[in-house]
Design a protein around this motif. Structure first.
Motif, PDB file in Angstrom:
ATOM      1  N   PHE A  71       0.845  -1.198   0.000  1.00 52.15           N
ATOM      2  CA  PHE A  71       0.000   0.000   0.000  1.00 52.15           C
ATOM      3  C   PHE A  71       0.878   1.246   0.000  1.00 52.15           C
ATOM      4  O   PHE A  71       1.925   1.274   0.632  1.00 52.15           O
ATOM      5  CB  PHE A  71      -0.878   0.048   1.256  1.00 52.15           C
ATOM      6  CG  PHE A  71      -1.784  -1.140   1.431  1.00 52.15           C
ATOM      7  CD1 PHE A  71      -1.303  -2.322   1.958  1.00 52.15           C
ATOM      8  CD2 PHE A  71      -3.115  -1.065   1.070  1.00 52.15           C
ATOM      9  CE1 PHE A  71      -2.134  -3.430   2.133  1.00 52.15           C
ATOM     10  CE2 PHE A  71      -3.955  -2.161   1.232  1.00 52.15           C
ATOM     11  CZ  PHE A  71      -3.459  -3.343   1.763  1.00 52.15           C
TER      12      PHE A  71
ATOM     13  N   TYR B 115       0.326   5.168   1.188  1.00 52.18           N
ATOM     14  CA  TYR B 115      -0.527   6.124   1.881  1.00 52.18           C
ATOM     15  C   TYR B 115       0.151   7.487   1.880  1.00 52.18           C
ATOM     16  O   TYR B 115       1.374   7.595   1.834  1.00 52.18           O
ATOM     17  CB  TYR B 115      -0.741   5.724   3.344  1.00 52.18           C
ATOM     18  CG  TYR B 115      -1.666   4.547   3.575  1.00 52.18           C
ATOM     19  CD1 TYR B 115      -1.177   3.249   3.600  1.00 52.18           C
ATOM     20  CD2 TYR B 115      -3.027   4.742   3.818  1.00 52.18           C
ATOM     21  CE1 TYR B 115      -2.012   2.168   3.838  1.00 52.18           C
ATOM     22  CE2 TYR B 115      -3.871   3.664   4.060  1.00 52.18           C
ATOM     23  CZ  TYR B 115      -3.356   2.388   4.063  1.00 52.18           C
ATOM     24  OH  TYR B 115      -4.195   1.321   4.306  1.00 52.18           O
TER      25      TYR B 115
ATOM     26  N   TYR C 102       1.300  -6.228   3.927  1.00 51.07           N
ATOM     27  CA  TYR C 102       0.927  -7.345   4.782  1.00 51.07           C
ATOM     28  C   TYR C 102       0.913  -8.628   3.976  1.00 51.07           C
ATOM     29  O   TYR C 102       0.871  -8.625   2.747  1.00 51.07           O
ATOM     30  CB  TYR C 102      -0.398  -7.102   5.510  1.00 51.07           C
ATOM     31  CG  TYR C 102      -1.678  -7.154   4.723  1.00 51.07           C
ATOM     32  CD1 TYR C 102      -2.408  -5.985   4.508  1.00 51.07           C
ATOM     33  CD2 TYR C 102      -2.229  -8.340   4.261  1.00 51.07           C
ATOM     34  CE1 TYR C 102      -3.614  -5.999   3.837  1.00 51.07           C
ATOM     35  CE2 TYR C 102      -3.429  -8.370   3.581  1.00 51.07           C
ATOM     36  CZ  TYR C 102      -4.122  -7.188   3.369  1.00 51.07           C
ATOM     37  OH  TYR C 102      -5.323  -7.211   2.701  1.00 51.07           O
TER      38      TYR C 102
ATOM     39  N   TYR D 105     -12.079  -6.687  10.064  1.00 53.00           N
ATOM     40  CA  TYR D 105     -10.956  -6.637  10.991  1.00 53.00           C
ATOM     41  C   TYR D 105     -10.770  -5.198  11.464  1.00 53.00           C
ATOM     42  O   TYR D 105     -10.891  -4.251  10.677  1.00 53.00           O
ATOM     43  CB  TYR D 105      -9.672  -7.132  10.311  1.00 53.00           C
ATOM     44  CG  TYR D 105      -9.808  -8.528   9.753  1.00 53.00           C
ATOM     45  CD1 TYR D 105     -10.343  -8.741   8.486  1.00 53.00           C
ATOM     46  CD2 TYR D 105      -9.417  -9.631  10.505  1.00 53.00           C
ATOM     47  CE1 TYR D 105     -10.488 -10.021   7.980  1.00 53.00           C
ATOM     48  CE2 TYR D 105      -9.558 -10.915  10.005  1.00 53.00           C
ATOM     49  CZ  TYR D 105     -10.101 -11.103   8.742  1.00 53.00           C
ATOM     50  OH  TYR D 105     -10.248 -12.371   8.251  1.00 53.00           O
TER      51      TYR D 105
ATOM     52  N   PHE E  35      -8.203  -2.525  13.806  1.00 54.40           N
ATOM     53  CA  PHE E  35      -6.820  -2.364  14.236  1.00 54.40           C
ATOM     54  C   PHE E  35      -6.651  -1.064  15.023  1.00 54.40           C
ATOM     55  O   PHE E  35      -7.425  -0.112  14.843  1.00 54.40           O
ATOM     56  CB  PHE E  35      -5.868  -2.270  13.017  1.00 54.40           C
ATOM     57  CG  PHE E  35      -6.065  -3.322  11.973  1.00 54.40           C
ATOM     58  CD1 PHE E  35      -6.986  -3.145  10.952  1.00 54.40           C
ATOM     59  CD2 PHE E  35      -5.318  -4.481  11.996  1.00 54.40           C
ATOM     60  CE1 PHE E  35      -7.171  -4.101   9.981  1.00 54.40           C
ATOM     61  CE2 PHE E  35      -5.492  -5.444  11.018  1.00 54.40           C
ATOM     62  CZ  PHE E  35      -6.416  -5.264  10.015  1.00 54.40           C
TER      63      PHE E  35
ATOM     64  N   LYS F 266     -10.737  -3.064   8.094  1.00 53.61           N
ATOM     65  CA  LYS F 266     -10.515  -3.785   6.840  1.00 53.61           C
ATOM     66  C   LYS F 266     -11.642  -4.778   6.632  1.00 53.61           C
ATOM     67  O   LYS F 266     -12.107  -5.397   7.592  1.00 53.61           O
ATOM     68  CB  LYS F 266      -9.185  -4.520   6.886  1.00 53.61           C
ATOM     69  CG  LYS F 266      -8.859  -5.261   5.602  1.00 53.61           C
ATOM     70  CD  LYS F 266      -7.664  -6.152   5.791  1.00 53.61           C
ATOM     71  CE  LYS F 266      -7.471  -7.040   4.579  1.00 53.61           C
ATOM     72  NZ  LYS F 266      -8.673  -7.799   4.218  1.00 53.61           N
TER      73      LYS F 266
ATOM     74  N   MET G 203     -11.187 -10.917   3.830  1.00 54.63           N
ATOM     75  CA  MET G 203     -10.069 -11.265   2.973  1.00 54.63           C
ATOM     76  C   MET G 203     -10.571 -11.621   1.579  1.00 54.63           C
ATOM     77  O   MET G 203     -11.643 -12.192   1.424  1.00 54.63           O
ATOM     78  CB  MET G 203      -9.303 -12.449   3.563  1.00 54.63           C
ATOM     79  CG  MET G 203      -8.661 -12.154   4.894  1.00 54.63           C
ATOM     80  SD  MET G 203      -7.443 -10.839   4.780  1.00 54.63           S
ATOM     81  CE  MET G 203      -6.190 -11.660   3.834  1.00 54.63           C
TER      82      MET G 203
ATOM     83  N   ASP H 145      -9.549  -5.568   0.344  1.00 57.67           N
ATOM     84  CA  ASP H 145      -8.241  -5.676   0.984  1.00 57.67           C
ATOM     85  C   ASP H 145      -7.712  -4.358   1.516  1.00 57.67           C
ATOM     86  O   ASP H 145      -6.650  -4.318   2.089  1.00 57.67           O
ATOM     87  CB  ASP H 145      -7.251  -6.250  -0.038  1.00 57.67           C
ATOM     88  CG  ASP H 145      -7.783  -7.526  -0.661  1.00 57.67           C
ATOM     89  OD1 ASP H 145      -7.806  -7.609  -1.901  1.00 57.67           O
ATOM     90  OD2 ASP H 145      -8.182  -8.411   0.098  1.00 57.67           O
ATOM     91  N   LYS H 146      -8.469  -3.296   1.324  1.00 55.58           N
ATOM     92  CA  LYS H 146      -8.009  -1.984   1.770  1.00 55.58           C
ATOM     93  C   LYS H 146      -8.105  -1.867   3.278  1.00 55.58           C
ATOM     94  O   LYS H 146      -9.003  -2.408   3.905  1.00 55.58           O
ATOM     95  CB  LYS H 146      -8.860  -0.885   1.142  1.00 55.58           C
ATOM     96  CG  LYS H 146      -8.708  -0.759  -0.351  1.00 55.58           C
ATOM     97  CD  LYS H 146      -9.515   0.391  -0.883  1.00 55.58           C
ATOM     98  CE  LYS H 146     -11.001   0.092  -0.790  1.00 55.58           C
ATOM     99  NZ  LYS H 146     -11.781   1.121  -1.502  1.00 55.58           N
ATOM    100  N   ILE H 147      -7.192  -1.114   3.853  1.00 55.44           N
ATOM    101  CA  ILE H 147      -7.263  -0.780   5.273  1.00 55.44           C
ATOM    102  C   ILE H 147      -7.577   0.705   5.354  1.00 55.44           C
ATOM    103  O   ILE H 147      -6.811   1.532   4.852  1.00 55.44           O
ATOM    104  CB  ILE H 147      -5.959  -1.108   6.007  1.00 55.44           C
ATOM    105  CG1 ILE H 147      -5.651  -2.604   5.868  1.00 55.44           C
ATOM    106  CG2 ILE H 147      -6.067  -0.720   7.473  1.00 55.44           C
ATOM    107  CD1 ILE H 147      -4.340  -3.016   6.500  1.00 55.44           C
ATOM    108  N   ILE H 148      -8.712   1.009   5.960  1.00 57.05           N
ATOM    109  CA  ILE H 148      -9.166   2.396   6.058  1.00 57.05           C
ATOM    110  C   ILE H 148      -8.898   2.913   7.464  1.00 57.05           C
ATOM    111  O   ILE H 148      -9.270   2.269   8.444  1.00 57.05           O
ATOM    112  CB  ILE H 148     -10.676   2.497   5.756  1.00 57.05           C
ATOM    113  CG1 ILE H 148     -10.992   1.899   4.384  1.00 57.05           C
ATOM    114  CG2 ILE H 148     -11.135   3.957   5.842  1.00 57.05           C
ATOM    115  CD1 ILE H 148     -10.270   2.569   3.238  1.00 57.05           C
ATOM    116  N   PHE H 149      -8.284   4.086   7.548  1.00 57.50           N
ATOM    117  CA  PHE H 149      -7.903   4.650   8.829  1.00 57.50           C
ATOM    118  C   PHE H 149      -8.832   5.783   9.241  1.00 57.50           C
ATOM    119  O   PHE H 149      -9.334   6.526   8.398  1.00 57.50           O
ATOM    120  CB  PHE H 149      -6.473   5.195   8.764  1.00 57.50           C
ATOM    121  CG  PHE H 149      -5.424   4.127   8.799  1.00 57.50           C
ATOM    122  CD1 PHE H 149      -5.108   3.410   7.654  1.00 57.50           C
ATOM    123  CD2 PHE H 149      -4.761   3.821   9.970  1.00 57.50           C
ATOM    124  CE1 PHE H 149      -4.148   2.411   7.678  1.00 57.50           C
ATOM    125  CE2 PHE H 149      -3.797   2.829  10.013  1.00 57.50           C
ATOM    126  CZ  PHE H 149      -3.484   2.117   8.873  1.00 57.50           C
TER     127      PHE H 149
END
Lengths: 114, 116
Positions: free
Chosen positions: A33, A35, A95, B33, B35, B95, B98, B102-106
């Motif tokens: 990724f 960012y 990851y 998920y 985090f 997230k 699977m 697959d993106k992780i958003i903050f």
């Protein structure tokens, strides 16, 4: 493993110049990724790859931004031409699907465009 | 669409006080998920914990504890007996399942100041 390695750590460039940011992910991690972090927008996802293939680049702000991942151990984020509003910290993260879903981040590249 | 909200932009507490950082998330997925990450003044992002949507058990790690409640879509983080070294920006992230998202958003992060 040394973790995610980004270079350079700091970059100061003049408006209009080309900037290339580099990332070496953790070996065996299949997702990568990019960012961007700014005070105003927080952490924005720009683009991500799975097994070197770009999956989603909808976060790339403009055509001036491009990213490549020619192999599993290297990725670049290029800005051409750079503008002062591109000034930010750019993070690379990765990851491994088989090892968990948490992403591990590099130290970041602090870009300043003057 | 997925979304993470950290309503507390900045918090200041005196050392040794307990502090809770709030995180509320939105998702239509049943599998997801969550985090928490810590960003100290040096700038790196450090992974703290991952929680799967099907595991609502709270977790404790030393002075850190996490309270996951699906009923309120919250994943709050508590630091007990805070220390100056806890001063950092803390990010909550989300997230999807699977192989589908697959993106992780903050979230925007909460800046925590621990005053000596």
């Amino acid at each position: 493993d040394a973790g995610v390695i980004q270079s350079p750590r700091h970059e100061v460039t003049e408006m209009g110049q080309e900037v290339t940011l580099r990332c070496k992910p953790i070996s065996g991690h299949d997702y990568l990724f990019w960012y961007r972090q700014t005070m105003m927008r927080g952490l924005e996802l720009l683009i991500y790859f799975n097994n070197n293939v770009p999956i989603d680049d909808s976060g790339m702000p403009e055509d001036r931004f491009s990213a490549k991942m020619p192999n599993a151990s290297f990725s670049t984020l290029k800005i051409q031409p750079s503008e002062p509003r591109d000034s930010a910290v750019y993070f690379c993260a990765c990851y491994a699907t088989l090892m968990g879903t948490e992403a591990f981040f590099g130290q970041g590249t602090r870009l300043t465009v003057v | 669409a997925q979304k993470v909200t950290q309503a507390q932009t900045e918090i200041s507490v005196v050392e040794k006080e307990d502090v809770t950082l709030d995180c509320v998330y939105e998702t239509r997925d049943t599998t997801y998920y969550l985090f928490w990450y810590k960003q100290p003044p040096s700038g790196e992002l450090v992974f703290l914990i991952r929680r799967n949507s099907f595991d609502e058990q709270n977790e404790i790690s030393g002075r850190y504890s996490w309270n996951f409640q699906k009923s309120t879509s919250s994943f709050n983080f508590t630091i007990t007996a805070s220390q100056v070294v806890d001063s950092a920006v803390y990010f909550c992230a989300l997230k999807g399942p699977m192989n589908r998202d697959d993106k992780i958003i903050f979230g925007k992060g909460t800046r925590l100041h621990i005053l000596p």
